[in-house]
Design a protein around this motif. Structure first.
Motif, mmCIF file in Angstrom:
data_model
loop_
_atom_site.group_PDB
_atom_site.id
_atom_site.type_symbol
_atom_site.label_atom_id
_atom_site.label_comp_id
_atom_site.label_asym_id
_atom_site.label_seq_id
_atom_site.Cartn_x
_atom_site.Cartn_y
_atom_site.Cartn_z
ATOM 1 N N SER A 220 0.777 -1.414 0.043
ATOM 2 C CA SER A 220 0.000 0.037 -0.146
ATOM 3 C C SER A 220 0.908 1.282 0.080
ATOM 4 O O SER A 220 1.854 1.334 0.736
ATOM 5 C CB SER A 220 -0.883 0.118 1.160
ATOM 6 O OG SER A 220 -1.626 1.217 1.231
ATOM 7 N N PRO A 221 0.593 2.411 -0.961
ATOM 8 C CA PRO A 221 -0.535 2.317 -1.888
ATOM 9 C C PRO A 221 0.079 1.467 -3.119
ATOM 10 O O PRO A 221 1.253 1.743 -3.544
ATOM 11 C CB PRO A 221 -0.571 3.734 -2.227
ATOM 12 C CG PRO A 221 0.626 4.405 -1.735
ATOM 13 C CD PRO A 221 1.256 3.556 -0.620
ATOM 14 N N ARG A 251 -3.025 -8.229 -2.317
ATOM 15 C CA ARG A 251 -3.560 -7.471 -1.492
ATOM 16 C C ARG A 251 -3.066 -6.208 -1.731
ATOM 17 O O ARG A 251 -2.025 -5.766 -1.331
ATOM 18 C CB ARG A 251 -3.713 -7.759 -0.143
ATOM 19 C CG ARG A 251 -4.746 -8.962 0.394
ATOM 20 C CD ARG A 251 -5.973 -8.863 -0.124
ATOM 21 N NE ARG A 251 -6.728 -10.031 0.494
ATOM 22 C CZ ARG A 251 -6.948 -10.992 -0.379
ATOM 23 N NH1 ARG A 251 -6.319 -11.314 -1.641
ATOM 24 N NH2 ARG A 251 -7.861 -12.065 -0.087
ATOM 25 N N GLU A 253 -3.680 -2.492 -1.736
ATOM 26 C CA GLU A 253 -4.517 -1.454 -0.976
ATOM 27 C C GLU A 253 -4.041 -0.009 -1.432
ATOM 28 O O GLU A 253 -2.831 0.265 -1.747
ATOM 29 C CB GLU A 253 -4.337 -1.661 0.686
ATOM 30 C CG GLU A 253 -4.521 -3.184 1.081
ATOM 31 C CD GLU A 253 -5.803 -3.794 0.730
ATOM 32 O OE1 GLU A 253 -6.746 -3.384 0.153
ATOM 33 O OE2 GLU A 253 -5.940 -4.931 0.890
ATOM 34 N N GLU A 254 -4.883 0.839 -1.306
ATOM 35 C CA GLU A 254 -4.723 2.266 -1.517
ATOM 36 C C GLU A 254 -4.569 2.884 -0.082
ATOM 37 O O GLU A 254 -4.931 2.010 1.103
ATOM 38 C CB GLU A 254 -5.689 2.945 -2.278
ATOM 39 C CG GLU A 254 -5.745 2.603 -3.531
ATOM 40 C CD GLU A 254 -4.466 2.875 -4.388
ATOM 41 O OE1 GLU A 254 -3.583 3.668 -3.930
ATOM 42 O OE2 GLU A 254 -4.049 2.196 -5.291
ATOM 43 N N GLY A 257 -7.689 2.474 2.019
ATOM 44 C CA GLY A 257 -8.040 1.176 2.239
ATOM 45 C C GLY A 257 -7.647 0.521 3.652
ATOM 46 O O GLY A 257 -7.130 0.984 4.347
ATOM 47 N N PRO A 258 -7.758 -0.992 3.412
ATOM 48 C CA PRO A 258 -7.389 -1.807 4.578
ATOM 49 C C PRO A 258 -5.938 -1.573 4.987
ATOM 50 O O PRO A 258 -5.133 -1.302 4.142
ATOM 51 C CB PRO A 258 -7.927 -3.127 4.308
ATOM 52 C CG PRO A 258 -8.783 -3.009 3.347
ATOM 53 C CD PRO A 258 -8.606 -1.655 2.623
ATOM 54 N N SER A 259 -5.503 -1.885 6.207
ATOM 55 C CA SER A 259 -4.155 -1.753 6.441
ATOM 56 C C SER A 259 -3.546 -3.027 6.104
ATOM 57 O O SER A 259 -4.183 -4.058 5.915
ATOM 58 C CB SER A 259 -3.929 -1.718 7.919
ATOM 59 O OG SER A 259 -4.396 -2.842 8.705
ATOM 60 N N SER A 263 -5.188 -6.890 5.926
ATOM 61 C CA SER A 263 -5.011 -7.574 4.734
ATOM 62 C C SER A 263 -4.414 -9.005 4.807
ATOM 63 O O SER A 263 -4.874 -10.041 4.258
ATOM 64 C CB SER A 263 -3.965 -6.899 3.639
ATOM 65 O OG SER A 263 -4.785 -5.735 3.174
#
Length: 370
Positions: A220-221, A251, A253-254, A257-259, A263
């Motif tokens: 992430s991101p 996974r 994520e942005e 989004g979820p950590s 995830s």
């Protein structure tokens, strides 16, 4: 009602017992900061003209020794410091300062890079200042424009916004722009990046050699260039091994989004959870460690970026030298100052796999065969 004479405002004691206000300097005298000494101030104290003071400060040989001594003594007495920035601006020139625009100040990666930049710039009589975008794309242009108004000699930056085209005019005016960790978008600029693709591919190959096929990737991101390159390396190594169903273990994520921790917990709750995990950066690695908890010895794990205590925890990582990243970026600045018309360059800093144990945990089925 008028207060009786000889009492304090609280009505206790008389004025002879209270603090004598007249014995203290006025508040404005105590709190008001002194203005900085000017060339004229130094000249008045030394008994010379401001122009003579300027010649002494600039090291001109056309000044008598006794005059020079008087001026330098006066300057020290007044704690005078020449304003080189103002002088450069008056002459339409630039400073000897190179700006480095970083992302999140809490990320130790940037300080290691900055150390490499600073050491190399110092060798060429240049100084570095830091400014942060706080990893907010909306603030990047404002932060950069503020620095450019100070006539910095060059600009080093880790791009966070999706478009750096606003710098094209400045580049054409001769200000070198060098991007670190990821290239610019819509801007012709030099860049120093990591071997993201190969580093992640090697991590996945290590896990495959330990018998794993259900290998997850968490970052992430996901939209960052670095993470896209690492994802590409992850997918490439899996395809090499004939693994084509890995999308279920990705996974990506942005920021909102979820950590990474959430995830990984989600991945581990799948009917067929991954037996190995690759983290896309040091923040994701921290989330993986927290999520694995007491299963840390049962799931193989490799993180991209070394991080504090990774060695003590026995965590295998894809590592590199952040200071070298900064050093090479500073060299590009110096080269660009020497040759503004040279074609743009992109330097790739190699990575290496540091094996500490977590990435060498064998798949349970493989271990049972030994």
């Amino acid at each position: 009602m008028t207060e009786p004479a000889g009492t304090t405002e609280a009505g206790i004691g008389d004025r002879s017992d209270s603090i004598n206000d007249s014995a203290w300097p006025a508040t404005s005298t105590v709190l008001q900061p002194q203005s900085r000494a000017t060339l004229a101030d130094v000249g008045r104290l030394a008994g010379v003209s401001p122009k003579t003071v300027s010649r002494v400060i600039l090291g001109s040989a056309n000044v008598a020794d006794d005059t020079r001594d008087r001026v330098l003594t006066a300057a020290r007495s007044l704690r005078f410091r020449p304003n080189h920035l103002a002088r450069n601006l008056r002459h339409g020139s630039v400073t000897n300062i190179v700006a480095f625009v970083i992302g999140d100040l809490k990320n130790p990666f940037y300080f290691l890079v900055a150390a490499g930049i600073e050491r190399e710039l110092a060798r060429h009589g240049l100084m570095m200042i830091l400014a942060s975008t706080d990893d907010d794309p909306a603030t990047e242009e404002r932060v950069v424009e503020t620095l450019l108004k100070q006539r910095v000699r060059a600009l080093l930056m880790t791009p966070i916004a999706s478009d750096q085209g606003y710098l094209e005019g400045e580049r054409q005016l001769g200000t070198p722009v060098v991007c670190i960790d990821r290239p610019a978008n819509n801007l012709i600029a030099d860049a120093v990046v990591l071997a993201n693709f190969e580093g992640t591919a090697n991590a996945v190959r290590q896990l495959i050699s330990a018998g794993h096929r259900r290998i997850a990737f968490v970052c992430s991101p996901a939209s960052l260039y670095t993470h896209q390159e690492r994802l590409r390396g992850y997918r490439h190594a899996l395809r090499e091994a004939g693994i084509t169903d890995a999308a279920q273990w990705e996974r990506l994520e942005e920021v909102d989004g979820p950590s990474a921790e959430d995830s990984v917990r989600d991945l581990l709750s799948l009917p067929q959870p991954p037996t190995a995990i690759v983290a896309g950066n040091n923040r994701a690695s921290s989330g993986v460690v927290r999520a694995l908890g007491n299963r840390f010895d049962a799931v193989a794990f490799i993180g991209f970026d070394d991080f504090e205590l990774a060695d003590a925890a026995g965590i295998t990582v894809v590592a590199y030298d952040p200071a070298e990243l900064g050093k090479q970026a500073a060299r590009l600045v110096v080269e660009r100052l020497d040759d503004p018309l040279a074609p743009p360059r992109q330097i790739e800093i190699p990575t290496r796999l540091i094996r500490r144990g977590s990435g060498e945990i064998a798949h349970p089925a493989s271990a049972s065969l030994n």
